[in-house]
Design an enzyme around this catalytic site. Structure first.
Site, PDB file in Angstrom:
ATOM      1  N   GLN A  75       0.826  -1.209   0.000  1.00  0.00           N
ATOM      2  CA  GLN A  75       0.000   0.000   0.000  1.00  0.00           C
ATOM      3  C   GLN A  75       0.859   1.257   0.000  1.00  0.00           C
ATOM      4  OE1 GLN A  75      -3.869   0.127   2.217  1.00  0.00           O
ATOM      5  NE2 GLN A  75      -3.020  -1.710   3.159  1.00  0.00           N
ATOM      6  N   SER A  80       4.514  -6.481   2.637  1.00  0.00           N
ATOM      7  CA  SER A  80       3.203  -6.485   3.291  1.00  0.00           C
ATOM      8  C   SER A  80       2.150  -7.035   2.325  1.00  0.00           C
ATOM      9  CB  SER A  80       2.866  -5.080   3.791  1.00  0.00           C
ATOM     10  OG  SER A  80       1.698  -5.089   4.582  1.00  0.00           O
ATOM     11  N   LEU A  81       1.198  -6.209   1.894  1.00  0.00           N
ATOM     12  CA  LEU A  81       0.205  -6.656   0.921  1.00  0.00           C
ATOM     13  C   LEU A  81       0.865  -7.341  -0.274  1.00  0.00           C
ATOM     14  CD1 LEU A  81      -2.487  -6.573  -0.772  1.00  0.00           C
ATOM     15  CD2 LEU A  81      -1.613  -4.380  -1.614  1.00  0.00           C
ATOM     16  N   ARG A 117      -9.208  -8.780   3.476  1.00  0.00           N
ATOM     17  CA  ARG A 117      -8.128  -8.370   4.398  1.00  0.00           C
ATOM     18  C   ARG A 117      -8.197  -6.873   4.673  1.00  0.00           C
ATOM     19  NH1 ARG A 117      -2.585  -6.650   3.528  1.00  0.00           N
ATOM     20  NH2 ARG A 117      -1.105  -7.524   5.050  1.00  0.00           N
ATOM     21  N   HIS A 176       0.664  -3.924  11.011  1.00  0.00           N
ATOM     22  CA  HIS A 176       1.783  -4.700  11.548  1.00  0.00           C
ATOM     23  C   HIS A 176       2.059  -4.375  13.021  1.00  0.00           C
ATOM     24  CE1 HIS A 176       2.428  -6.300   7.589  1.00  0.00           C
ATOM     25  NE2 HIS A 176       2.408  -5.075   7.106  1.00  0.00           N
ATOM     26  N   GLN A 225       1.566 -12.312   9.799  1.00  0.00           N
ATOM     27  CA  GLN A 225       2.101 -11.104   9.149  1.00  0.00           C
ATOM     28  C   GLN A 225       1.345  -9.841   9.552  1.00  0.00           C
ATOM     29  OE1 GLN A 225       0.711  -9.489   5.707  1.00  0.00           O
ATOM     30  NE2 GLN A 225       2.541  -9.776   4.451  1.00  0.00           N
TER      31      GLN A 225
END
Length: 316
Positions: free
Chosen positions: A11, A91-92, A116, A201, A250
């Protein structure tokens, strides 16, 4: 042998018009946008191509939008014979890596990351959480700062270990503000608040992780055909059950990006191809090791350049 890794942005890399040139000129590319619309039940492609930016930036839209563009680019590279030895995503972006490694189908992944995003958006009310980039302070020193602030009752922790001298913290708005102040007192050069919709996170994402666990459990993940470097462990993983557990973890664990890149370099990777909009990850890779080669693929020109140059490298 030349070793190549595909890396996928998270993102923040989304932008209105992403992938436009590719989808306009190629029916195969266009099918990714059309399939995403069909799976999601709304026109994600309209948001991607025409905006508005405020709507595209919402986490539950940005996540499937980035995955769609990144998956499309990786598909075109693989179709041209450019096959990576590793995949990794920030991440994503790890979900795009899983599509490229054949753990998830594109359709499964685009719906999953939309869910998500919804779970993450619901986990912490707007304005209650925050993130900040801390520049120029080591991991151990910053860990001591976040631990001291968390001991006062505010949640704050390291969220992203991006590259030497750049670490992101995440937690409650008050916790991040206090830790940013204390980090500067401890020697950080700068503390930059990030424009994000939640404390990603961090432990505050555990409610979202529980929901994500149920959503992933409804999908039959496949063994990775190409090793994926996990954000959580910075190690290659191929086993489907391990991947599932790591995806859940994660959400509330640090993204160990610097270690992930170093892991691939240590295993002989010399070329990193950033698949999708933006150049953020390529910049981080160069800060980790300037000797490696990076490419960014986001339109027809960059796609053809990489196909030509890496085709020659693999054949050579």
């Amino acid at each position: 042998m030349t070793k190549i890794a595909f890396i996928f942005p998270g993102q923040g890399s989304q932008s209105v018009g992403m992938g436009q040139q590719l989808v306009e000129n190629n029916a195969d590319c266009r099918s990714f946008y059309e399939r995403a619309n069909e799976v999601l039940g709304f026109s994600l492609s309209d948001l991607m191509l025409t905006g508005p930016a405020e709507e595209l930036t919402k986490t539950y839209n940005a996540q499937p939008a980035l995955l769609t563009t990144s998956s499309m680019v990786a598909h075109k590279l693989k179709q041209a014979g450019i096959i990576p030895h590793f995949t990794a995503g920030h991440s994503l972006g790890e979900y795009s890596a899983l599509v490229a490694s054949n753990v998830l189908s594109f359709e499964e992944a685009v719906l999953l990351v939309h869910q998500r995003g919804l779970y993450m958006n619901e986990a912490v009310p707007a304005g209650k959480g925050a993130m900040a980039a801390i520049l120029g302070l080591g991991r151990d020193e910053l860990s001591a700062v976040t631990a001291a602030v968390s001991a006062t009752g505010e949640t704050v922790q390291i969220a992203n270990l991006n590259c030497p001298g750049q670490i992101v913290i995440s937690g409650t708005a008050a916790g991040v503000e206090e830790a940013s102040s204390k980090a500067k007192e401890a020697g950080a050069k700068r503390a930059i608040p990030l424009v994000v919709s939640g404390p990603f996170h961090s432990e505050l994402m555990r409610p979202a992780a529980q929901q994500l666990d149920a959503a992933i459990s409804a999908i039959e993940l496949q063994r990775a055909s190409i090793p994926v470097i996990s954000n959580v462990t910075a190690e290659p993983v191929t086993d489907a059950s391990n991947i599932k557990n790591l995806l859940v973890e994660q959400l509330y664990s640090p993204v160990r990006w610097e270690e992930s890149i170093q892991q691939m370099i240590d295993q002989g990777t010399t070329i990193f191809v950033e698949c999708g909009p933006g150049k953020v990850l390529s910049g981080l890779v160069k800060k980790i090791d300037r000797s490696v080669t990076t490419y960014c693929v986001y339109d027809e020109v960059t796609l053809q350049q990489v196909i030509t140059e890496l085709g020659d490298a693999q054949n050579g």
